[in-house]
Design an enzyme around this catalytic site. Sequence first.
Site, PDB file in Angstrom:
ATOM      1  N   ASP A   1       0.818  -1.225   0.000  1.00  0.00           N
ATOM      2  CA  ASP A   1       0.000   0.000   0.000  1.00  0.00           C
ATOM      3  C   ASP A   1       0.853   1.277   0.000  1.00  0.00           C
ATOM      4  O   ASP A   1       0.592   2.201   0.787  1.00  0.00           O
ATOM      5  CB  ASP A   1      -0.928   0.027   1.227  1.00  0.00           C
TER       6      ASP A   1
ATOM      7  N   GLU B   1     -11.449  -0.156  -3.278  1.00  0.00           N
ATOM      8  CA  GLU B   1     -10.604   0.371  -2.189  1.00  0.00           C
ATOM      9  C   GLU B   1      -9.421   1.118  -2.801  1.00  0.00           C
ATOM     10  O   GLU B   1      -9.317   1.268  -4.013  1.00  0.00           O
ATOM     11  CB  GLU B   1     -10.119  -0.766  -1.281  1.00  0.00           C
TER      12      GLU B   1
HETATM   13  O1  FUB Z   1      -3.195  -3.669   3.462  1.00  0.00           O
HETATM   14  C1  FUB Z   1      -4.492  -4.026   3.840  1.00  0.00           C
HETATM   15  C2  FUB Z   1      -5.472  -3.741   2.746  1.00  0.00           C
HETATM   16  O2  FUB Z   1      -5.129  -4.477   1.577  1.00  0.00           O
HETATM   17  C3  FUB Z   1      -5.508  -2.314   2.277  1.00  0.00           C
HETATM   18  O3  FUB Z   1      -6.189  -1.488   3.133  1.00  0.00           O
HETATM   19  C4  FUB Z   1      -6.146  -2.491   0.954  1.00  0.00           C
HETATM   20  O4  FUB Z   1      -6.102  -1.379   0.118  1.00  0.00           O
HETATM   21  C5  FUB Z   1      -5.412  -3.697   0.422  1.00  0.00           C
HETATM   22  O5  FUB Z   1      -4.201  -3.336  -0.183  1.00  0.00           O
END
Ligand code: FUB
Length: 325
Positions: free
Chosen positions: A16, A223
């Site tokens: 991320d 997301e």
């Molecule tokens: O790293 C945990 C989660 O996985 C993140 O919040 C999402 O965007 C995905 O990458």
Amino acid sequence: MQNKPRHLIKSIYTADPRGHVYEGKIYIYPSHDIDAGIPEDDTGAHFDMRDFHVYSMDDAAGAVTDHGVALDIKDVPWVGRQMWSNDVAEKNGKYYMYFPAKDKNDIFRIGVAVSNKPEGPFEALPEPMEGSFSIDPSTFKDDDGSTYVYFGGIWGGQLQRWKNGKYEENDDLLADDEPALCAKVAKLSDDMLSFDENPRDVVIFDAYGEPLKTNDENRRFFEAAWMHKYKGKFYFSYSTGNTHLLCYAIGDNPYGPFTYQGVILTPVVGWTTHHSIVEFKGKWYLFHHDSKVSGGKTWLRSMKIVELKYREDGSIETIDGMADE
Ligand code: FUB
């Protein structure tokens, strides 16, 4: 010929990555993946991260400096578990880290931590931001100095639990042919410590002016929201989650609406895909991650960099997520 993504560090697992240029360097704010031994499930319990490291680079092609632990879960009184993707904004020489974590009731909230240096260490406020929820906060500072936070993530990120304006432990999405759940955006207050307004929907339209629908899983938001500005236009980019694409949509202001444009990055090794887009010394870069280094373990990811290229018309050339340097 397209240049190929390269892994930035292999000493620990990082995911991320959110990049910004501060004090003439690229600073990277990733999650710190660990093997906590928690079985994989749909809530993302296997992503059981407990601290954040900060990294910097003097040069996009050069070495990466690890500045060590910038914030640890044990120093954040409100957190129960799972410190996920963070980001950092600067104002008047101070640095503000926004990070999601589950509170003691297992509800994702967004906290703030403050430092005098881009690399930290950061000191967390005792409570999460009022009115905050879900995951993946990212910051965008517009040319007038206003800073916005974009956030949200469905499924494990709990955005669907807020679809009626308050928290409900119900993971149903909206009906297939209804407009998809949207990422959220809120302007930050002058002191950077709270939302200055109720979070608004980041609406993405198709080319016919219709909002993307719930069942449009190759294009709708899931997301990893990110905003950048290129030649006066606002580029909102995000992950489609279960279809594993990084996509983008363009609008005329930070709130949108945005019109869907296409794919930035095709699927990588691993389930998640997440990113940031940064201009440095006249070139643009995509930071992202994959699970190649861990041999495909979805919860052990490694951050990467690749140059991002625009066409004359402002569209972005698609990058092959499987290619490697
Ligand atoms: O790293 C945990 C989660 O996985 C993140 O919040 C999402 O965007 C995905 O990458």
